[in-house]
Design an enzyme around this catalytic site. Structure first.
Site, short mmCIF file in Angstrom:
data_model
loop_
_atom_site.label_atom_id
_atom_site.label_comp_id
_atom_site.label_asym_id
_atom_site.label_seq_id
_atom_site.Cartn_x
_atom_site.Cartn_y
_atom_site.Cartn_z
N PHE A 68 0.85 -1.27 0.07
CA PHE A 68 0.03 0.00 -0.12
C PHE A 68 0.73 1.06 -0.05
CE2 PHE A 68 0.80 -0.28 4.49
CZ PHE A 68 1.01 1.05 4.91
N LYS A 128 -0.91 -7.19 -9.25
CA LYS A 128 -2.12 -7.31 -8.19
C LYS A 128 -1.59 -6.27 -7.11
CE LYS A 128 -3.14 -8.32 -4.65
NZ LYS A 128 -3.54 -7.18 -3.57
N GLU A 131 -4.91 -3.63 -2.10
CA GLU A 131 -6.42 -3.25 -2.30
C GLU A 131 -6.80 -2.08 -1.48
OE1 GLU A 131 -4.58 -5.53 -0.61
OE2 GLU A 131 -5.37 -6.47 1.03
N SER A 184 5.26 -7.16 3.62
CA SER A 184 5.93 -7.43 4.64
C SER A 184 6.57 -8.62 4.67
CB SER A 184 4.59 -7.59 5.89
OG SER A 184 3.73 -8.52 5.22
N CYS A 205 9.65 1.86 3.55
CA CYS A 205 10.59 0.51 3.88
C CYS A 205 12.08 1.05 4.25
CB CYS A 205 10.62 -0.45 2.88
SG CYS A 205 11.12 0.20 1.38
N GLU A 226 9.09 -4.54 13.20
CA GLU A 226 9.09 -3.29 12.13
C GLU A 226 7.73 -2.76 12.71
OE1 GLU A 226 7.53 -3.89 8.11
OE2 GLU A 226 9.04 -2.19 7.38
P1 NAD Z 1 1.44 -6.75 3.09
O1 NAD Z 1 2.33 -7.80 3.15
O2 NAD Z 1 0.19 -6.73 4.06
O3 NAD Z 1 0.85 -6.74 1.48
C1 NAD Z 1 1.43 -6.72 0.18
C2 NAD Z 1 0.60 -7.37 -0.89
O4 NAD Z 1 0.42 -8.64 -0.43
C3 NAD Z 1 -0.62 -6.62 -0.91
O5 NAD Z 1 -0.77 -6.52 -2.45
C4 NAD Z 1 -1.46 -7.60 -0.31
O6 NAD Z 1 -2.84 -7.69 -0.88
C5 NAD Z 1 -0.83 -8.94 -0.50
N1 NAD Z 1 -1.17 -10.07 0.61
C6 NAD Z 1 -1.35 -9.68 2.04
N2 NAD Z 1 -1.25 -10.77 2.62
C7 NAD Z 1 -1.46 -11.79 1.65
C8 NAD Z 1 -1.08 -13.20 2.03
N3 NAD Z 1 -1.31 -13.86 2.99
N4 NAD Z 1 -1.17 -14.12 0.78
C9 NAD Z 1 -0.87 -13.43 -0.50
N5 NAD Z 1 -0.94 -12.18 -0.62
C10 NAD Z 1 -1.06 -11.27 0.37
O7 NAD Z 1 2.26 -5.48 3.09
P2 NAD Z 1 1.61 -3.91 3.18
O8 NAD Z 1 1.05 -3.85 4.58
O9 NAD Z 1 0.85 -3.60 1.90
O10 NAD Z 1 2.96 -3.08 3.07
C11 NAD Z 1 3.75 -2.72 4.25
C12 NAD Z 1 4.99 -3.65 3.74
O11 NAD Z 1 5.67 -3.76 2.74
C13 NAD Z 1 6.05 -3.24 5.07
O12 NAD Z 1 6.53 -4.24 5.94
C14 NAD Z 1 7.04 -2.41 4.44
O13 NAD Z 1 8.38 -2.77 4.82
C15 NAD Z 1 6.90 -3.50 3.22
N6 NAD Z 1 7.54 -2.88 1.92
C16 NAD Z 1 8.89 -3.10 1.61
C17 NAD Z 1 9.60 -2.45 0.64
C18 NAD Z 1 11.10 -3.03 -0.03
O14 NAD Z 1 11.62 -2.41 -0.69
N7 NAD Z 1 11.63 -3.98 0.98
C19 NAD Z 1 8.79 -1.42 0.07
C20 NAD Z 1 7.71 -0.86 0.39
C21 NAD Z 1 7.12 -1.68 1.42
#
Ligand code: NAD
Length: 497
Positions: free
Chosen positions: A149, A173, A176, A226, A281, A382
């Protein structure tokens, strides 16, 4: 109220799925729309349209692909204000930061406009008598990207821009929580002349993700989010024989040496610790004060955190907007509670902030902890909010060991005037992206972005040459021409003479 659907085969597609998610304006805490959650038929349609588009797109000259990207870049610039406003409305970050993040995505487009040059192979003449050999990189097929997000424009662009420049078709994808900007980018690609089916957007949740990462027609999966999900995506996609780059969470430390320029340090910590409400991040969430610098640091830092201007991202005076959701706000608040109960000193408490006219918004003020210890939850996990922890260490070696022992290895930085110290740090830290007197050392589009340890699963970082390698497969051709030389059958492994 807006309704976000799917984007398949060059147009909006209305799903028959009855499942959907709510989209909120986090500054107001009110629902502003719904996003349809794709079902099996939608995912299948996207895969079918990408498969149909692939043969011709793969054979399209890289120069033609590059010209479409040039046009795409012009359209991003034309619509920059609209993109940034939509991003702020759904994510909450301040408008100037939204513009900056779209610009960072656009820089990947600028890099990928050079794809004819980037795809040039290697050639060796006379590897044997009158035998030549060359290596080329060809597209994989269909790539999938799953994005978080916090950067609804930039992170998808890290992925899909390089993928389609290399001749692949792509299914995105997005998160959401803020799906409008990815849909706007899909429309801009179409307007730029991208053939239908080359870029598709599947909105949804885990159900759509699982269908995509296990489908036999998908060749590669790019994920950012994450760490627990990143690890799951990496294992599941690999088990289904896909190439995977899966980027996870972070805990980024700034080392403050006693000789550092403290004004620069404070500016760096305020911008990188509290910018985007800590939902980056590459946010700095730990300041490691070395030797006797701790008290001086706290003295200067505390009033700056207290005076942070918090409010809606559309207000040009504001420095920090709301968090993404009510659930996330409660999570960040509970981390602050935990920090207090585990014995850290809470010097600035932003938990009870109240903003007139935005009482339902997901706001938390800047929080600052001192004397945070290695075994505390707020140090280990985090938080992804505007909470900065100061950890005090005796020496440079202690600071380095602390960072190297942490499970995450995304970014770090050191502030010092001493070249030897800076060099030892950049040389010895087990971190993917490292700064020296720079608060957020995010690599530009022509370098590659990626962490170490549990911040990245897979072999490739995003964009730059790692991106080009990830989205292509290597083919090496060895050729004898003319065919006049005849040696008869050979019964040994051929050796070149
Ligand atoms: P998230 O892991 O909750 O979601 C990321 C994506 O995965 C979304 O599209 C979501 O719909 C999907 N998703 C969520 N749970 C899932 C599951 N169980 N199975 C399959 N798909 C699933 O992350 P978020 O809350 O959207 O973003 C924040 C996180 O992203 C933080 O931990 C941040 O550090 C990380 N991030 C990392 C970087 C990097 O470059 N390392 C960059 C940006 C964000």
């Amino acid at each position: 109220m807006k309704k976000i659907n799917q984007f398949i085969n060059g147009k909006e597609h209305l799903s028959k799925s009855s499942r959907f998610g709510d989209i909120f304006n986090p500054a107001k805490g009110e629902k502003i729309g719904e996003v349809s959650f794709a079902n099996k038929d939608d995912v299948q349609l996207a895969i079918d349209s990408a498969r149909a588009a692939f043969p011709s797109w793969a054979q399209t000259p890289p120069l033609t692909r590059s010209r479409i990207l040039f046009k795409f870049k012009e359209l991003i610039l034309r619509d920059m204000d609209k993109l940034a406003l939509e991003l702020t409305n759904e994510h909450g970050k301040i408008l100037s930061d939204s513009t900056g993040s779209v610009t960072r995505g656009m820089e990947v487009v600028e890099f990928a406009c050079g794809i004819p040059h980037l795809l040039k192979g290697e050639f060796s003449e006379n590897v044997g008598s009158a035998i030549d050999s060359w290596s080329i990189r060809q597209p994989l097929g269909i790539s999938v990207g799953i994005s978080p997000f916090n950067f609804p424009a930039m992170v998808p662009m890290w992925m899909f821009v390089i993928s389609i420049a290399c001749g692949n078709c792509f299914i995105l994808k997005p998160s959401e929580k803020d799906p409008s900007v990815p849909m706007m980018l899909a429309e801009l690609l179409k307007e730029a002349g991208l053939p239908d089916g080359v870029f598709n957007v599947i909105n949804g949740d885990k159900e759509a993700v699982d269908l995509l990462i296990t489908d036999p027609h998908i060749e590669s999966v790019s994920f950012v989010g994450s760490t627990p999900v990143a690890e799951y995506i990496y294992h599941t996609s690999s088990k289904h024989n896909k190439r995977v780059q899966s980027l996870g969470g972070a805990k980024n430390h700034m080392v403050v040496m006693p000789d550092a320029d403290l004004d620069q340090v404070i500016d760096g910590l305020i911008g990188a610790g509290y910018g985007s409400a800590g939902e980056r991040c590459m946010a700095l969430s730990v300041a490691v004060a070395v030797g006797d610098v701790g008290d001086r640091l706290i003295e200067k830092l505390t009033p700056r955190v207290q005076s942070l201007k918090v409010g809606p991202g559309t207000d040009p005076e504001v420095e920090m907007g709301p968090l993404i959701s009510k659930v996330h706000l409660q999570k960040v608040q509970s981390y602050v509670d935990k920090g207090v109960s585990e014995g850290a000193d809470l010097l600035v408490d932003g938990r009870s902030i109240a903003l007139q006219g935005y009482e339902d918004g997901y706001f938390i003020g800047g929080c600052l902890f001192d004397n945070v210890k290695q075994d505390m939850t707020i140090y280990k996990e985090e938080i992804f909010g505007p909470v900065l922890s100061v950890v005090r260490q005796q020496s440079f070696d202690d600071a380095l060991n602390l960072i190297n022992d942490h499970e995450f290895g995304n970014g770090t930085t050191i502030y010092t005037r001493d070249g030897d110290t800076a060099r030892s740090f950049t040389n010895q830290c087990k971190i993917g992206m490292v700064g020296v007197n720079v608060p957020i050392p995010v690599p530009m589009a022509f370098h590659s972005f990626g962490g170490w340890k549990r911040s990245l699963f897979g072999d490739h970082a995003m964009h730059g040459m790692d991106g080009v390698r990830f989205f292509t497969k290597l083919k090496t051709i060895t050729s004898r021409w003319p065919t006049g030389i005849r040696k008869g059958a050979e019964f040994i492994i051929p050796t070149m003479k």
